[in-house]
Design a protein around this motif. Structure first.
Motif, PDB file in Angstrom:
ATOM      1  N   THR A  32       4.085 -19.746  -1.426  1.00  0.00           N
ATOM      2  CA  THR A  32       4.481 -18.496  -2.088  1.00  0.00           C
ATOM      3  C   THR A  32       5.479 -18.709  -3.219  1.00  0.00           C
ATOM      4  OG1 THR A  32       6.260 -18.116  -0.491  1.00  0.00           O
ATOM      5  CG2 THR A  32       4.094 -17.176   0.029  1.00  0.00           C
ATOM      6  N   ALA A  81      -3.622 -15.545   2.622  1.00  0.00           N
ATOM      7  CA  ALA A  81      -3.398 -14.253   1.969  1.00  0.00           C
ATOM      8  C   ALA A  81      -2.077 -14.246   1.203  1.00  0.00           C
ATOM      9  CB  ALA A  81      -3.434 -13.125   2.992  1.00  0.00           C
ATOM     10  N   GLN A  82      -1.051 -14.854   1.797  1.00  0.00           N
ATOM     11  CA  GLN A  82       0.244 -14.927   1.121  1.00  0.00           C
ATOM     12  C   GLN A  82       0.138 -15.756  -0.169  1.00  0.00           C
ATOM     13  OE1 GLN A  82       2.039 -15.987   5.205  1.00  0.00           O
ATOM     14  NE2 GLN A  82       3.829 -15.584   3.921  1.00  0.00           N
ATOM     15  N   ASN A 130      -1.727 -13.726  -2.911  1.00  0.00           N
ATOM     16  CA  ASN A 130      -0.844 -12.690  -3.461  1.00  0.00           C
ATOM     17  C   ASN A 130       0.178 -13.297  -4.418  1.00  0.00           C
ATOM     18  OD1 ASN A 130       0.260  -9.925  -3.534  1.00  0.00           O
ATOM     19  ND2 ASN A 130       2.007 -10.841  -2.474  1.00  0.00           N
ATOM     20  N   LYS A 151      -1.504 -14.368  -7.756  1.00  0.00           N
ATOM     21  CA  LYS A 151      -1.723 -13.244  -8.679  1.00  0.00           C
ATOM     22  C   LYS A 151      -0.433 -12.877  -9.407  1.00  0.00           C
ATOM     23  CE  LYS A 151      -5.492 -11.087  -6.039  1.00  0.00           C
ATOM     24  NZ  LYS A 151      -5.860  -9.917  -5.210  1.00  0.00           N
ATOM     25  N   GLN A 152       0.688 -12.978  -8.701  1.00  0.00           N
ATOM     26  CA  GLN A 152       1.969 -12.658  -9.329  1.00  0.00           C
ATOM     27  C   GLN A 152       2.404 -13.748 -10.313  1.00  0.00           C
ATOM     28  OE1 GLN A 152       4.860 -11.766  -6.278  1.00  0.00           O
ATOM     29  NE2 GLN A 152       3.500 -10.352  -5.221  1.00  0.00           N
TER      30      GLN A 152
END
Length: 376
Positions: A187, A216-217, A220, A223-224
């Protein structure tokens, strides 16, 4: 009376015309469809012929390549064809995996051993001033264990797992993995900017091994880190890193060409490709373009215009004299070009997904397993 007769004559003429013209029109339509089908077949055949040219180039020299390269090539070709002529390359890959896991389980597993190992690994980035190496050094110097855990250990354990094998000291190696929370790396946006494709692989490998599921983390955070509306601000290297990350999310989710992908599970990625394929072709390189095309093949999107565009670019890039796709700098080195060219073969002559090779499905390939590996 005359006008009535004239009207009847006109109607009769129209009916006669319809009888003769309609079959003619149908013949034209049928001929047009047939002609289009023939054109498609001709184009498909040229793609297959060019894939065969690259195959011939590499397979005549395959065992002159390092084990990692010959194994990388042979495993992919086996998963495509199920041809036992690649058995020696697969055994070579097995031996490489066994050697790595033997080394890690015996010599690099305590916190101090891992610290010493990663200190040597990270120093390699100090001798390379490329944008990618600078990014990798800057972010990884604060999280050096990632080089051991993500880049080295997970890949070897996951490959053994794909074959239906594990290391004899699997429990010890899993205990090492569990010391770390992989979401810290997955992340971290700066980590993603340095290691997008690698992290995509690793989060799926962790899940495959039945350990943490941070897929999933990671997606996400990805994308950021790379909002689509900011593509124009990215350097060429960073755009390549982004698209590599996207392609490897699909590859890793397919367990590397072993399972089909549902487009709607990754709709955001396929939408991005369709909206940006011309930019991707213009600003990236053949390896990336080929991977985008293979992402469409994994989803069964064989008629998508994006696929044809990627195939056409790779075909145009092929140097027929040398029988391979050269680097962006015009190099024809077989070892350095193996990744690019095995992708080109798969893109131009796709033969579907196969869950292989595994101990259960192809036991003949595993009659002699390198020391350190055992069945699950």
């Amino acid at each position: 009376m005359k006008s009535l007769i004239l009207s009847l004559v006109v109607v009769l003429c129209l009916l006669i015309a319809m009888v003769f013209v309609e079959p003619f029109n149908q013949n034209i339509s049928t001929h047009s469809v047939s002609h289009h089908s023939n054109d498609q077949t001709i184009i498909e055949n040229t793609f297959k012929q060019d894939a065969a040219l690259i195959r011939d180039t590499y397979e005549s020299e395959l065992y002159t390549l390092p084990a990692f390269k010959s194994g990388h090539y042979g495993l992919r070709m086996y998963r495509q064809t199920l041809d036992e002529k690649y058995a020696a390359a697969i055994w070579s890959d097995l031996a490489r995996v066994a050697s790595r896991l033997n080394y890690f389980s015996n010599e690099v597993h305590t916190p101090q051993q891992i610290a010493d190992y990663t200190a040597k690994r990270i120093s390699n980035y100090l001798t390379d001033s490329s944008e990618r190496s600078v990014l990798r050094f800057q972010v990884t110097k604060d999280l050096p264990e990632y080089l051991y855990l993500g880049v080295d250990l997970l890949g070897s354990m996951a490959r053994a797992n794909e074959y239906g094998l594990k290391h004899q000291q699997d429990a010890k190696l899993r205990e090492v993995i569990r010391r770390y929370d992989f979401s810290i790396y997955a992340t971290n946006r700066e980590m993603i900017k340095a290691w997008a494709a690698q992290l995509a692989n690793q989060v799926y490998w962790l899940k495959q091994l039945g350990e943490q599921d941070v897929t999933a983390q990671f997606i996400n955070a990805f994308k950021q880190a790379y909002p689509d509306q900011q593509d124009h601000l990215l350097s060429e290297q960073q755009l390549i890193n982004k698209v590599y990350g996207l392609t490897h999310i699909i590859f890793a989710a397919s367990a590397y060409y072993q399972h089909p992908i549902k487009e709607n599970d990754f709709q955001w990625i396929y939408n991005y490709y369709r909206n940006n394929i011309d930019m991707i072709i213009e600003r990236t390189k053949e390896d990336v373009i080929a991977e985008v095309g293979i992402n469409f093949l994994l989803a069964g999107l064989t008629d998508d215009p994006v696929l044809l565009k990627t195939r056409s670019v790779i075909q145009k890039a092929l140097d027929r004299e040398h029988g391979l796709v050269p680097s962006a700098d015009g190099e024809f080195d077989l070892e350095k070009g193996e990744h690019r060219n095995v992708l080109a073969i798969m893109l131009l002559d796709w033969q579907g997904v196969h869950h292989a090779p595994t101990v259960n499905n192809q036991p003949e390939l595993f009659k002699s397993v390198p020391y350190g590996l055992t069945t699950k």
